[in-house]
Design a protein around this motif. Sequence first.
Motif, PDB file in Angstrom:
ATOM      1  N   ASP A  23      12.780  12.453 -19.710  1.00 33.82           N
ATOM      2  CA  ASP A  23      13.728  11.388 -20.031  1.00 33.82           C
ATOM      3  C   ASP A  23      13.841  11.193 -21.540  1.00 33.82           C
ATOM      4  N   LEU A  24      12.709  11.257 -22.208  1.00 39.52           N
ATOM      5  CA  LEU A  24      12.733  11.087 -23.660  1.00 39.52           C
ATOM      6  C   LEU A  24      13.467  12.235 -24.338  1.00 39.52           C
ATOM      7  N   ARG A  25      13.339  13.446 -23.767  1.00 39.96           N
ATOM      8  CA  ARG A  25      14.093  14.576 -24.329  1.00 39.96           C
ATOM      9  C   ARG A  25      15.588  14.358 -24.183  1.00 39.96           C
ATOM     10  N   ALA A  26      16.016  13.762 -23.070  1.00 33.88           N
ATOM     11  CA  ALA A  26      17.433  13.469 -22.872  1.00 33.88           C
ATOM     12  C   ALA A  26      17.934  12.507 -23.940  1.00 33.88           C
ATOM     13  N   VAL A  27      17.168  11.446 -24.185  1.00 34.06           N
ATOM     14  CA  VAL A  27      17.549  10.468 -25.202  1.00 34.06           C
ATOM     15  C   VAL A  27      17.558  11.114 -26.580  1.00 34.06           C
ATOM     16  N   ARG A  28      16.541  11.921 -26.850  1.00 32.16           N
ATOM     17  CA  ARG A  28      16.462  12.570 -28.162  1.00 32.16           C
ATOM     18  C   ARG A  28      17.642  13.515 -28.377  1.00 32.16           C
ATOM     19  N   GLN A  29      18.006  14.255 -27.326  1.00 34.44           N
ATOM     20  CA  GLN A  29      19.142  15.166 -27.465  1.00 34.44           C
ATOM     21  C   GLN A  29      20.431  14.400 -27.732  1.00 34.44           C
ATOM     22  N   ALA A  31      20.682  11.466 -29.107  1.00 36.26           N
ATOM     23  CA  ALA A  31      20.594  10.925 -30.460  1.00 36.26           C
ATOM     24  C   ALA A  31      20.923  11.984 -31.503  1.00 36.26           C
ATOM     25  N   ILE A  32      20.416  13.198 -31.279  1.00 40.15           N
ATOM     26  CA  ILE A  32      20.699  14.289 -32.220  1.00 40.15           C
ATOM     27  C   ILE A  32      22.189  14.606 -32.239  1.00 40.15           C
ATOM     28  N   LEU A  33      22.830  14.550 -31.071  1.00 42.90           N
ATOM     29  CA  LEU A  33      24.274  14.788 -31.022  1.00 42.90           C
ATOM     30  C   LEU A  33      25.032  13.724 -31.813  1.00 42.90           C
ATOM     31  N   PHE A  34      24.602  12.474 -31.706  1.00 43.98           N
ATOM     32  CA  PHE A  34      25.248  11.420 -32.484  1.00 43.98           C
ATOM     33  C   PHE A  34      25.029  11.630 -33.979  1.00 43.98           C
ATOM     34  N   VAL A  35      23.808  12.003 -34.342  1.00 41.99           N
ATOM     35  CA  VAL A  35      23.530  12.268 -35.761  1.00 41.99           C
ATOM     36  C   VAL A  35      24.384  13.424 -36.262  1.00 41.99           C
ATOM     37  N   ALA A  36      24.476  14.486 -35.470  1.00 39.70           N
ATOM     38  CA  ALA A  36      25.266  15.647 -35.871  1.00 39.70           C
ATOM     39  C   ALA A  36      26.741  15.287 -35.992  1.00 39.70           C
ATOM     40  N   ALA A  37      27.263  14.541 -34.993  1.00 41.43           N
ATOM     41  CA  ALA A  37      28.675  14.161 -35.042  1.00 41.43           C
ATOM     42  C   ALA A  37      28.960  13.281 -36.252  1.00 41.43           C
ATOM     43  N   TRP A 121      21.393  15.935 -17.720  1.00 42.10           N
ATOM     44  CA  TRP A 121      20.256  15.021 -17.588  1.00 42.10           C
ATOM     45  C   TRP A 121      20.361  14.040 -16.425  1.00 42.10           C
ATOM     46  N   HIS A 122      21.486  14.025 -15.732  1.00 39.14           N
ATOM     47  CA  HIS A 122      21.654  13.076 -14.635  1.00 39.14           C
ATOM     48  C   HIS A 122      22.065  13.787 -13.357  1.00 39.14           C
TER      49      HIS A 122
END
Length: 351
Positions: A23-29, A31-37, A121-122
């Motif tokens: 679950d934490l990997r899903a959130v981290r991924q 978050a990384i997408l938001f940072v990248a965007a 993830w879902h």
Amino acid sequence: MLIMKLSGQWSRRRAGDAPLSSDLRAVRQAAILFVAAGTIGLITDFLPGAVGNGSKPLDAINLFVGLLALTRVSSRLTGYRSLVFPLLGMVGIALNNAAGTLPAPTLGIWFVLVFLWVGSWHRRGTCLAMAPFAVAAYLAPYLGGAPRGPDVIGSVILIIPVAVLAGEVIAANAGRSRELAREQQRAVEALAKANLTDDLTQLGNRRFGNQLLDGVEPGDVVAVLDLDHFKTVNDRFGHARGDQILQELGACLRAQVRTSDGVARMGGEEFLLIVRQAPPGQAFQSVDRVVSAWRAGSPLSTLSAGVAIHVAGQSPSDTYRAADQALYAAKTAGRDRTLVAGGPAAIPVQA
């Protein structure tokens, strides 16, 4: 509510079968997408020929959301709560589109990216449940007065179903992969348990007992227990009855021993009991309580125990040897008792 119901059921099931780190990997991924965007958007905002200044605040918000999720709130957004990310993503797409800062050819790409993350993830069905939100995010800018071309309706009919279908395909494959991973983990755990379990008593085997000894700490109590006159019982009543007695003793030990302690069959009718970090008197009582509980059942073979405290600077094998010597003293003193190693003579706890 539909999304929470679909994803909440799956996340609750996962809580028992899969580690929280997934679950934490899903959130981290996410978050990384938001940072990248946000980062890519801010870079392009300052390039010559940029579409406009309207996207700068939105790109900054994307970057902030991503960094915040990475550093502060990731553990609070597990399970169905992580769907806040695709919803925020859709809101960002709609606002950028309304501001006229989102090139038309890239509009569909962003929706596909959102649904690919959801599918990864879902559970299956979550992408389908989110389709109305995507349609609303796609059409809201145009309903609010943003310029639109003649193919807007045709585009939404094409782009959203394709994005949802892509997400559902990913969800099906990811779900199967997770199930296979869980099956493999269960098989590995079963094999590891079998390697450390005595088949007859369902206690730890000698290998497990050696691990218990290797892990003793100063203050732990080591006890060696042995059935009295067990060979005589085997000879008189047969080995099948002897095996039954061992099974009954295994059940007795499981019932009497705390989960924080450890117990193993070291071979034949000899057992090892480790009492973790208990006051000496209480530890001795714990061992003697096992002997008394076994005695209360009027068994064909009573139980004797030898006890020793592991001290700093002493090897586990020396502590085990001291407990074994106390057991020998208990046998010599008449059996069916617990004795504590204590110098030249063993001290009886209960006769």
